[in-house]
Design an enzyme around this catalytic site. Structure first.
Site, PDB file in Angstrom:
ATOM      1  N   ALA A 228       0.782  -1.229   0.000  1.00 58.65           N
ATOM      2  CA  ALA A 228       0.000   0.000   0.000  1.00 58.65           C
ATOM      3  C   ALA A 228       0.816   1.282   0.000  1.00 58.65           C
ATOM      4  O   ALA A 228       0.295   2.337  -0.366  1.00 58.65           O
ATOM      5  CB  ALA A 228      -0.954   0.011   1.199  1.00 58.65           C
TER       6      ALA A 228
ATOM      7  N   CYS B 212       4.384  -0.105 -12.352  1.00 63.68           N
ATOM      8  CA  CYS B 212       4.712   1.153 -13.040  1.00 63.68           C
ATOM      9  C   CYS B 212       5.928   0.908 -13.936  1.00 63.68           C
ATOM     10  O   CYS B 212       6.860   1.705 -13.985  1.00 63.68           O
ATOM     11  CB  CYS B 212       4.964   2.289 -12.064  1.00 63.68           C
ATOM     12  SG  CYS B 212       6.254   1.986 -10.847  1.00 63.68           S
TER      13      CYS B 212
END
Length: 450
Positions: A262, A382
């Site tokens: 997270a 990413c």
């Protein structure tokens, strides 16, 4: 002799990047605060740090050629001074004599009088050519991929990835990484809606219904200061939105959502708001204690229906099949977020892939174990590297017949060219096409076990 506060702050930050492997943005923020820079000085220091870090690999080759020696034979502090001078001369169009004088002054004050001669000689030789001339000289004897990397200021292995995935569009994709991203913000669902924001200069993001762009310091917006909005790239917002849009079975509607990795909390805060709107709740797990604290701060304005724990995703602190929706935004090379992480293209290496891919596979397996029957898992990176994206998911599907690959691009019909070139059911975003980080996302739904 004096040195401008902005230049000294930039030197201090870049030296930390070089000698302590500090993150450029964090080192810059600390240096700006230490030197008490005003807004204009901070803007100058930001350009010096980010611009120098972004083209660092190219600048190092130019300096080495001008010096006719390996950079390893120079002190790190001297190399840092020369990098700054090279950026000023070749990318900021500072006159050669002015940039050289500033470099000599900085070297004398920060390092010592003994290095001024070598700094003066090398910095002057850098100024005999402009950037395009240096690039042409560096790439003259290179093969096609190496020359592509040199022209666009990327290591060859990253140029190879873009060339494989984008073909004729590769150079445009790589060059987009050299344009700093305008800060992108996100509203926290349930705390403020995007159409409630009326400050001049706000530009709604074209694809995410939660985002907007705002030049300058994000803290200048009161909603950010209040915790009702935060900083988050539009591509990251879309990955969270994908997970929320994915269809699940009604039988598990009362189960919670899990964000497996997270930190630092932007995606978790958006997921927490989306879960609350549907009567759900979110468990955010983060291995690093300091990053877990950032997650708590990001979600602090929500009064309930969320929890943050410090836990390793490879050693779950929850029961199997406990969650209706699971986000696995796994650690990766980060070569899809090079606009915002100026030094990372030179810090990451292809040799690190093997360890990262193994970690990603382990986290994907644990995320899947946490997904209830009829639930959905979002695997996100990413990075556009095939080993971290399509091949990782395909290897998982080969050994999990109960996993169904959902059509993720179909859930984002307003996002053009969102489908991955090798797998049309997966999403691959690009800075030059979508104005986002090069985010990858795949949705997996758990069917009945065989």
């Amino acid at each position: 002799m004096t040195v401008s506060p902005a230049r000294r702050a930039a030197y201090d930050a870049l030296l930390q990047v070089e000698t302590q492997e500090a993150f450029a943005n964090l080192a810059l923020a600390a240096a700006v605060a230490e030197h008490g820079l005003d807004a204009q000085q901070a803007a100058t220091a930001t350009e010096l740090v980010n611009g120098t870090a972004r083209l660092m690999g190219t600048y190092d080759r130019i300096i080495a050629r001008a010096a006719r020696r390996e950079l390893s034979t120079l002190e790190p502090a001297v190399v840092t001074v020369l990098r700054l001078s090279t950026h000023e001369q070749l990318s900021m169009r500072t006159p050669v004599h002015a940039a050289v004088d500033e470099a000599v002054n900085l070297g004398r004050i920060a390092v010592g009088h003994r290095v001024t001669g070598v700094i003066n000689a090398i910095a002057r030789k850098v100024g005999i050519n402009d950037l395009s001339g240096w690039v042409q000289a560096l790439s003259a004897d290179e093969d096609e991929l190496s020359a592509l990397g040199t022209r666009t200021h990327h290591p060859r292995w990253i140029a190879d990835v873009y060339d494989y995935l984008l073909g004729d569009d590769a150079e445009a994709g790589l060059l987009a990484n050299n344009t700093p991203a305008v800060p992108t913000l996100v509203v926290r669902p349930g705390l403020v809606e995007r159409d409630e924001l009326s400050e001049p200069g706000l530009e709604p993001t074209p694809y995410s219904p939660f985002g907007f762009r705002r030049p300058g310091n994000p803290g200048g917006l009161k909603e950010v200061r209040q915790g009702r909005a935060g900083v988050q790239d539009e591509g990251s917002q879309l990955m969270a939105w994908l997970l929320a849009l994915a269809p699940t079975t009604e039988e598990i509607a009362d189960l919670g959502w899990l964000d497996l990795c997270a930190g630092p909390g932007g995606k978790a805060a958006l997921l927490a708001g989306l879960a609350r709107q549907r009567g759900g709740w979110l468990l955010a797990s983060e291995k690093a204690p300091h990053r877990a604290e950032l997650v708590r701060k990001a979600m602090a304005r929500y009064p309930d229906r969320w929890q943050v724990i410090t836990a390793d995703g490879l050693a779950p602190a929850w029961q199997p099949r406990s969650f209706a929706r699971v986000m696995a935004d796994v650690p990766c090379t980060g070569i899809g977020s090079l606009r915002r992480r100026s030094e990372s293209r030179w810090r990451r290496t292809e040799e690190q892939l093997e360890e990262l891919v193994a970690l990603q596979a382990g986290l994907l397996a644990q995320a899947w174990a946490a997904t209830a029957e009829g639930g959905v898992l979002a695997y996100v990176t990413c990075s556009p590297h095939p080993l971290e994206t399509v091949e990782q998911v395909q290897a998982f599907l080969d050994t999990h017949p109960e996993a169904e690959l959902l059509d993720a691009p179909a859930l984002l019909p307003d996002v053009p060219e969102a489908a991955h070139p090798d797998e049309p059911l997966m999403v691959q975003l690009w800075p030059h096409r979508h104005g986002t980080d090069a985010m990858f996302g795949a949705l997996l739904r758990r069917g009945p076990s065989t």
